[in-house]
Design a protein around this motif. Structure first.
Motif, PDB file in Angstrom:
ATOM      1  N   VAL A  82      63.232  31.276  15.931  1.00 58.36           N
ATOM      2  CA  VAL A  82      63.917  32.513  15.555  1.00 58.36           C
ATOM      3  C   VAL A  82      65.202  32.125  14.836  1.00 58.36           C
ATOM      4  CG1 VAL A  82      65.020  34.612  16.407  1.00 58.36           C
ATOM      5  CG2 VAL A  82      62.901  33.787  17.468  1.00 58.36           C
ATOM      6  N   ASP A  90      64.545  36.593  11.505  1.00 60.02           N
ATOM      7  CA  ASP A  90      63.119  36.399  11.284  1.00 60.02           C
ATOM      8  C   ASP A  90      62.575  35.410  12.309  1.00 60.02           C
ATOM      9  OD1 ASP A  90      62.664  38.016   8.865  1.00 60.02           O
ATOM     10  OD2 ASP A  90      64.029  36.589   7.934  1.00 60.02           O
ATOM     11  N   GLY A  91      61.328  35.650  12.738  1.00 58.90           N
ATOM     12  CA  GLY A  91      60.690  34.795  13.722  1.00 58.90           C
ATOM     13  C   GLY A  91      59.474  34.095  13.149  1.00 58.90           C
ATOM     14  N   THR A 101      56.162  31.269  13.958  1.00 55.60           N
ATOM     15  CA  THR A 101      55.295  30.663  14.966  1.00 55.60           C
ATOM     16  C   THR A 101      54.754  29.353  14.431  1.00 55.60           C
ATOM     17  OG1 THR A 101      54.655  32.850  15.797  1.00 55.60           O
ATOM     18  CG2 THR A 101      53.234  30.995  16.386  1.00 55.60           C
ATOM     19  N   THR A 114      55.930  35.163  11.283  1.00 55.60           N
ATOM     20  CA  THR A 114      55.073  36.102  12.010  1.00 55.60           C
ATOM     21  C   THR A 114      55.840  37.319  12.523  1.00 55.60           C
ATOM     22  OG1 THR A 114      55.446  34.758  14.000  1.00 55.60           O
ATOM     23  CG2 THR A 114      53.393  34.380  12.778  1.00 55.60           C
ATOM     24  N   HIS A 115      57.177  37.220  12.607  1.00 55.97           N
ATOM     25  CA  HIS A 115      57.997  38.311  13.130  1.00 55.97           C
ATOM     26  C   HIS A 115      59.146  38.590  12.155  1.00 55.97           C
ATOM     27  CE1 HIS A 115      55.855  36.908  16.677  1.00 55.97           C
ATOM     28  NE2 HIS A 115      56.284  37.945  17.363  1.00 55.97           N
ATOM     29  N   MET A 128      63.288  41.186  12.767  1.00 52.91           N
ATOM     30  CA  MET A 128      63.282  41.569  14.178  1.00 52.91           C
ATOM     31  C   MET A 128      64.466  42.484  14.467  1.00 52.91           C
ATOM     32  SD  MET A 128      62.223  37.884  15.889  1.00 52.91           S
ATOM     33  CE  MET A 128      61.521  38.545  17.400  1.00 52.91           C
ATOM     34  N   THR A 143      62.020  41.311  21.206  1.00 51.99           N
ATOM     35  CA  THR A 143      60.697  41.895  20.979  1.00 51.99           C
ATOM     36  C   THR A 143      60.471  43.190  21.750  1.00 51.99           C
ATOM     37  OG1 THR A 143      59.835  40.380  22.681  1.00 51.99           O
ATOM     38  CG2 THR A 143      59.573  39.723  20.381  1.00 51.99           C
TER      39      THR A 143
END
Length: 358
Positions: free
Chosen positions: A172, A180-181, A183, A194-195, A198, A257
């Protein structure tokens, strides 16, 4: 990798392209940090296999995997970043002072502060751990780095983030324009986005605190927790959930999340020590991530990112998460005489041994 997903390398290059004149050093540094945390992730997932071969635990302390893994993770972070020409000096929880980049390497324009293995005691019981990092600008003048270079308030961070080593390895990241996240896709060995973007909701019905320390809390924290536990019958008019993982990175990812508020407040056991979370490589990077995701972070008395550090390993109370809850807790700290007294027990009105009054 599924079609349409963006790797961290592509992400950082695109970010550089949005800033004409960028040297590419910052992108390089982010990818160096990503590589280091991938190596740490590999060590962590092998657990005792690696820990039994790692650094020795501190003198007169019983040998544990997590103490050895702390040292291993710290060594990885230093070894993977000090030679790159991007850093001037490094600071971590494992260091007594700070670590200047050795003279045989080129020194760069950034400082790196990190907790190589946050929540490391969880390794012994196979619960989530992580790496927290903060990037600051080094002094402009060409001179030897010194400790005071790191003593910058959190608002001056140019980048912050953490890696969570859980069922998936998550990175993260914020560079000051959102969170932004990513993986880790182990099949290709790269972090993928992927995220994106956020966000932490402003309101929540969940909080995280170690209830075992209730007798040491100051009255404002006691007041807040009591009101939450009174649920629909109390002044908040709704039920709350309480949780505690004992891993800062796991709790902050949960809040990013699903929302929530995290409290690691000042307690009265150690009057000379104002808090338990390290400011430079714990509270500051987490606070920047949280604020960039729309949340808030406070010591109870001031915004974390505005605290002026006085020493390298300074510790502070840390309260962060959904903005409205953090602001409520800060208001309670401004009204310290309100709320339940110290002899009011968290479980005093209703427990296994004392039924609720009729």
């Amino acid at each position: 990798m599924p079609e349409g997903l963006k790797t961290l390398t592509r992400y950082t290059i695109e970010q550089e392209h949005r800033h004409p004149g960028s040297s590419g050093e910052f992108s390089a540094l982010l990818n160096v940090l990503a590589t280091a945390t991938k190596i740490v992730a590999n060590r962590v997932t092998r657990g005792r296999i690696v820990g039994s071969m790692g650094a020795q635990s501190a003198e007169n302390l019983p040998p544990t995997v997590h103490r050895r893994m702390d040292a291993i993770a710290n060594d990885v972070m230093v070894a993977e970043s000090q030679w790159t020409g991007l850093l001037s000096a490094l600071l971590s929880e494992q260091m007594d002072g700070f670590h200047p980049v050795p003279a045989e390497y080129q020194r760069g324009r950034y400082l790196l502060a990190f907790d190589a293995l946050d929540g490391s005691s969880n390794i012994d019981v196979n619960l989530p751990v992580g790496t927290i990092f903060s990037v600051l600008r080094a002094a402009e003048e060409a001179r030897e780095p010194c400790a005071t270079d790191f003593l910058q308030p959190g608002v001056r961070q140019v980048c912050a983030g953490f890696t969570l080593y859980g069922p998936a390895t998550m990175l993260v990241l914020t560079t000051g324009s959102g969170v932004d996240g990513f993986t880790l896709d182990r099949e290709i060995g790269a972090f993928v986005l992927t995220h994106p973007r956020m966000r932490i909701p402003e309101d929540t019905s969940g909080f995280a605190i170690n209830a075992a320390n209730e007798r040491f809390w100051e009255r404002p924290v006691r007041r807040y927790v009591h009101e939450c536990l009174q649920g629909v019958d109390g002044p908040r008019g709704r039920d709350f959930n309480m949780r505690w993982v004992a891993s800062l990175v796991a709790d902050v990812f949960h809040i990013l999340t699903r929302g929530g508020v995290y409290l690691y407040p000042y307690d009265t056991r150690f009057p000379a020590r104002p808090g338990r979370v390290s400011l430079l490589y714990g509270a500051n990077p987490i606070a920047l991530v949280v604020e960039q995701a729309g949340g808030a972070a406070s010591t109870g008395h001031e915004r974390v990112l505005e605290v002026s550090p006085a020493e390298l390993h300074e510790r502070v109370p840390l309260i962060f998460g959904s903005r409205n809850e953090v602001e409520r807790i800060a208001r309670y700290h401004a009204e310290p005489e309100e709320g339940p007294s110290f002899d009011a027990s968290l479980f005093g009105t209703r427990s296994l041994f004392r039924p609720a009054p009729h």
